[in-house]
Enzyme design. Structure first.
Site, PDB file in Angstrom:
ATOM      1  N   HIS A  18       0.848  -1.195   0.000  1.00 54.13           N
ATOM      2  CA  HIS A  18       0.000   0.000   0.000  1.00 54.13           C
ATOM      3  C   HIS A  18       0.882   1.244   0.000  1.00 54.13           C
ATOM      4  O   HIS A  18       1.941   1.263   0.636  1.00 54.13           O
ATOM      5  CB  HIS A  18      -0.922  -0.018   1.231  1.00 54.13           C
ATOM      6  CG  HIS A  18      -1.996   1.008   1.128  1.00 54.13           C
ATOM      7  ND1 HIS A  18      -1.766   2.339   1.368  1.00 54.13           N
ATOM      8  CD2 HIS A  18      -3.298   0.906   0.769  1.00 54.13           C
ATOM      9  CE1 HIS A  18      -2.889   3.011   1.175  1.00 54.13           C
ATOM     10  NE2 HIS A  18      -3.839   2.158   0.808  1.00 54.13           N
ATOM     11  N   GLU A  76      -4.216   1.974  -7.335  1.00 51.66           N
ATOM     12  CA  GLU A  76      -4.585   3.080  -6.440  1.00 51.66           C
ATOM     13  C   GLU A  76      -3.687   4.278  -6.724  1.00 51.66           C
ATOM     14  O   GLU A  76      -2.603   4.397  -6.128  1.00 51.66           O
ATOM     15  CB  GLU A  76      -4.397   2.657  -4.982  1.00 51.66           C
ATOM     16  CG  GLU A  76      -5.290   1.520  -4.554  1.00 51.66           C
ATOM     17  CD  GLU A  76      -5.566   1.569  -3.059  1.00 51.66           C
ATOM     18  OE1 GLU A  76      -6.744   1.507  -2.684  1.00 51.66           O
ATOM     19  OE2 GLU A  76      -4.621   1.680  -2.265  1.00 51.66           O
TER      20      GLU A  76
HETATM   21  P1  PGA Z   1      -9.730   5.729   0.233  1.00 52.70           P
HETATM   22  O1  PGA Z   1      -8.488   4.763   0.475  1.00 52.70           O
HETATM   23  O2  PGA Z   1     -10.877   4.886  -0.224  1.00 52.70           O
HETATM   24  O3  PGA Z   1      -9.983   6.367   1.573  1.00 52.70           O
HETATM   25  O4  PGA Z   1      -9.327   6.725  -0.793  1.00 52.70           O
HETATM   26  C1  PGA Z   1      -8.204   3.730  -0.401  1.00 52.70           C
HETATM   27  C2  PGA Z   1      -6.941   3.035   0.061  1.00 52.70           C
HETATM   28  O5  PGA Z   1      -6.020   3.751   0.500  1.00 52.70           O
HETATM   29  O6  PGA Z   1      -6.838   1.794   0.025  1.00 52.70           O
END
Ligand code: PGA
Length: 258
Positions: free
Chosen positions: A96, A172
């Protein structure tokens, strides 16, 4: 249509076990099982056991937010795949951006991915470009993402050949994560473009055949915008941060799937 997968990444929330139990109970009470969707939650390590007991007989999967690359031993503070499995977890989020920001390198991400795949443990590998890269254009963003994939998935072909379904990629973009300053969700078009690129990368590099690796989108997904992302065939599901901490929001995202 393929089954969509929705994963709640609780990050370092909530503050107490009591609140964690309240949240998971509320999700369990409000959520109606459906064939079209697979769901999972990834609470902090310390709440895994409690959450596991609540979701035991429900169709909700349990995952962790990190894992270490050794089986066992003198690694203070680390947690192994077997330890996670023993609490009922069956997947882990690796790489992440919030962990990478704390100093986790692609080399370490790769070790964690390999350890998990070799232990038959499903990995959700997060990749995504920072805002500065996206501002330079989509080709720069793609090069950044393919660079991450190349390094993070090194030497995984044998394990993936055995169980290709054990790898899930979450795209992401950092600029879309809700906790980032000035963040905004990607458009479904931008998400689809990068996700298609990721799929192509996996195929060309013979890491995954078409359709074997699911690719999710993550970044400010909530019950309002989820339908736009999840309605696209190319997007296999969502990794949800902030909105997964409110049962109504999380269940709303699940219900947005047609
Ligand atoms: P968010 O986070 O939905 O709050 O943007 C997604 C993530 O960091 O996995």
């Amino acid at each position: 249509m393929e089954r969509k997968i929705i994963i709640g990444n609780w990050k370092m929330n909530p503050r107490t076990e009591e609140e964690a139990m309240d949240l998971v109970r509320e999700i369990v009470n409000k959520y109606e099982e459906r064939d079209e969707v697979e769901i999972g939650v990834a609470p902090p390590f310390v709440f895994l056991e409690g959450v596991s007991n609540v979701i035991l007989k429900r169709n909700i999967r349990l995952g962790a937010q990190d894992v270490f690359w050794e089986d066992q031993g003198a690694y203070t503070g680390e947690v192994s795949v077997d330890e996670l499995k023993s609490l009922g977890a069956d997947f882990v989020i690796v790489g992440h951006s919030e962990r990478r920001r704390l100093g986790e390198t692609d080399k370490q991400v790769n070790k964690k991915v390999r350890q998990s795949l070799n232990s038959d443990f499903q990995v959700i590998l997060c990749v995504g470009e920072p805002k500065g890269m996206r501002d330079k254009g989509v080709d720069v963003a793609k090069r950044f993402v393919s660079g991450e994939l190349e390094k993070d998935l090194e030497k995984t072909k044998t394990a993936l050949g055995r169980s290709p379904e054990n790898l899930i990629i979450a795209y992401e973009p950092l600029w879309a994560i809700s906790s980032e300053e000035g963040s905004e969700p990607a458009t479904p078009e931008k998400a689809v473009e990068m996700i298609s690129f990721i799929r192509k990368f996996l195929e060309v590099n013979e890491i995954a055949k078409a359709g074997e690796t699911r690719v999710l989108y993550g970044g400010s997904v909530d019950s309002e915008n989820a339908g736009e992302f999840l309605g696209r065939d190319e997007i296999d599901g969502a990794l949800v941060g902030g909105a997964s901490l409110e049962a109504d929001e999380f269940v709303g995202i699940i219900e947005s799937i047609e």
